[in-house]
Scaffold this active site. Structure first.
Site, mmCIF file in Angstrom:
data_model
loop_
_atom_site.group_PDB
_atom_site.id
_atom_site.type_symbol
_atom_site.label_atom_id
_atom_site.label_comp_id
_atom_site.label_asym_id
_atom_site.label_seq_id
_atom_site.Cartn_x
_atom_site.Cartn_y
_atom_site.Cartn_z
ATOM 1 N N LYS A 71 0.807 -1.226 0.000
ATOM 2 C CA LYS A 71 0.000 0.000 0.000
ATOM 3 C C LYS A 71 0.841 1.277 0.000
ATOM 4 O O LYS A 71 0.483 2.264 -0.645
ATOM 5 C CB LYS A 71 -0.965 -0.006 1.190
ATOM 6 N N ASP A 107 -10.809 2.380 2.055
ATOM 7 C CA ASP A 107 -11.108 1.635 3.289
ATOM 8 C C ASP A 107 -11.969 2.439 4.270
ATOM 9 O O ASP A 107 -12.948 1.937 4.806
ATOM 10 C CB ASP A 107 -9.800 1.243 3.998
#
Ligand code: ATR
Length: 279
Positions: A71, A107
């Site tokens: 990420k 998210d």
């Protein structure tokens, strides 16, 4: 439909990635809307996140999901970052925008969507987040952006709690787990309770801190009913599992890539049956 020469491909990169539910969720969504897209998983070794992004450019993949451990690397390799991905320094989704690769982080919005759907608005409410890893940071930022009155961060490693709480600006602070008593929304963003780990079957919040009126959300979705959620139900609190966040964050990605309205029910059913197949 079977892939043809015109099929667009989306993919998830991660390591490990073989247990990812994303292929099941996205392929079900593509099929239900009759889109000529397919979704696959690539196991990409640590350190090769930026190389995978070059591959996305070369292969002109239609979209990319990014999971551990890539990420941060991918955040450093995209052409542009959406504001929340820039604040987090983490990207879980890459989409094309006018020939550029843009890094997003869906998210936190996925979590707030799931929470709002099942327990009403976040704004003005006092929140406690257990954990300060990548998932927790996304949740802390999204809760603050959604107008939470307070976001208390509790973590085993205090320095990470300090850093995560700063994402919430003036409404963020570091606290202790006993602060859950005074919170209205209590979130487990640690991996405690996750199947297959040393802390499986454990809960990060002692049951005597929970009460009716609490909203208790667990990011863990395997098992679907964690020990924390069982304790929440016994205490008369509203219990929210991690599946909703998983599906909503995927839905945001799907929309960024295809521009279509995501079929949430289909995606939820696909996630449920894929977890069932895993368990
Ligand atoms: P993710 O990307 O899913 O958020 P992570 O970045 O590894 O995963 O974060 C895991 C979180 O769970 C961290 O907050 C971690 O606490 P530390 O920062 O102290 O490591 C927390 N965690 C995991 N196992 C734990 C345990 N047994 N007890 C307390 N906290 C735990």
């Amino acid at each position: 439909m079977s892939p043809t020469a015109t099929t667009r491909t989306a993919a998830v990169i991660g390591n490990p990635v073989r247990h990812s539910l994303s292929p099941a969720i996205n392929n079900a969504a593509f099929a239900s809307l009759g889109l000529d897209w397919t979704y696959v998983a690539f196991d990409v070794a640590p350190g090769l996140g930026a190389a995978a992004l070059d591959a996305m450019r070369a292969l002109h993949l239609g979209g990319l999901s990014v999971t551990m451990p890539h990420k941060a690397d991918v955040a450093g390799a995209v052409d542009r970052l959406a504001p929340n991905a820039a604040l987090l320094g983490a990207v879980n989704c890459v989409a094309w925008d006018r020939g550029e690769l843009v890094g997003h982080n869906t998210d936190g919005r996925g979590f707030v969507d799931s929470l709002t759907e099942q327990a009403g608005r976040v704004d003005g409410r006092r929140c406690l987040v257990a954990g300060a890893g990548g998932a927790a940071r996304a949740v802390v930022l999204a809760l603050a952006e959604a107008g939470a009155a307070e976001v208390v961060v509790v973590n085993r490693t205090r320095s990470k709690a300090v850093s995560a709480s700063e994402l919430a600006g003036s409404v963020g602070r570091v606290g202790r787990i006993a602060d859950a008593r005074d919170a209205e929304i209590v979130v487990n963003a640690t991996s405690i309770g996750m199947a297959g780990t040393a802390a499986a079957g454990s809960t990060p919040v002692p049951e005597d801190l929970l009460r009716p009126g609490h909203v208790v959300a667990d990011l863990v979705y395997h098992p679907l009913r964690t020990s924390l959620l069982e304790a929440a139900e016994r205490s008369g609190a509203t219990a929210i599992g991690g599946l909703g966040m998983l599906v909503h964050q995927a839905a945001h990605q799907f929309e960024l890539w295809t521009g279509e309205v995501p079929p949430l029910d289909i995606m939820t059913a696909a996630a449920r049956s894929a977890i069932g197949a895993e368990a």
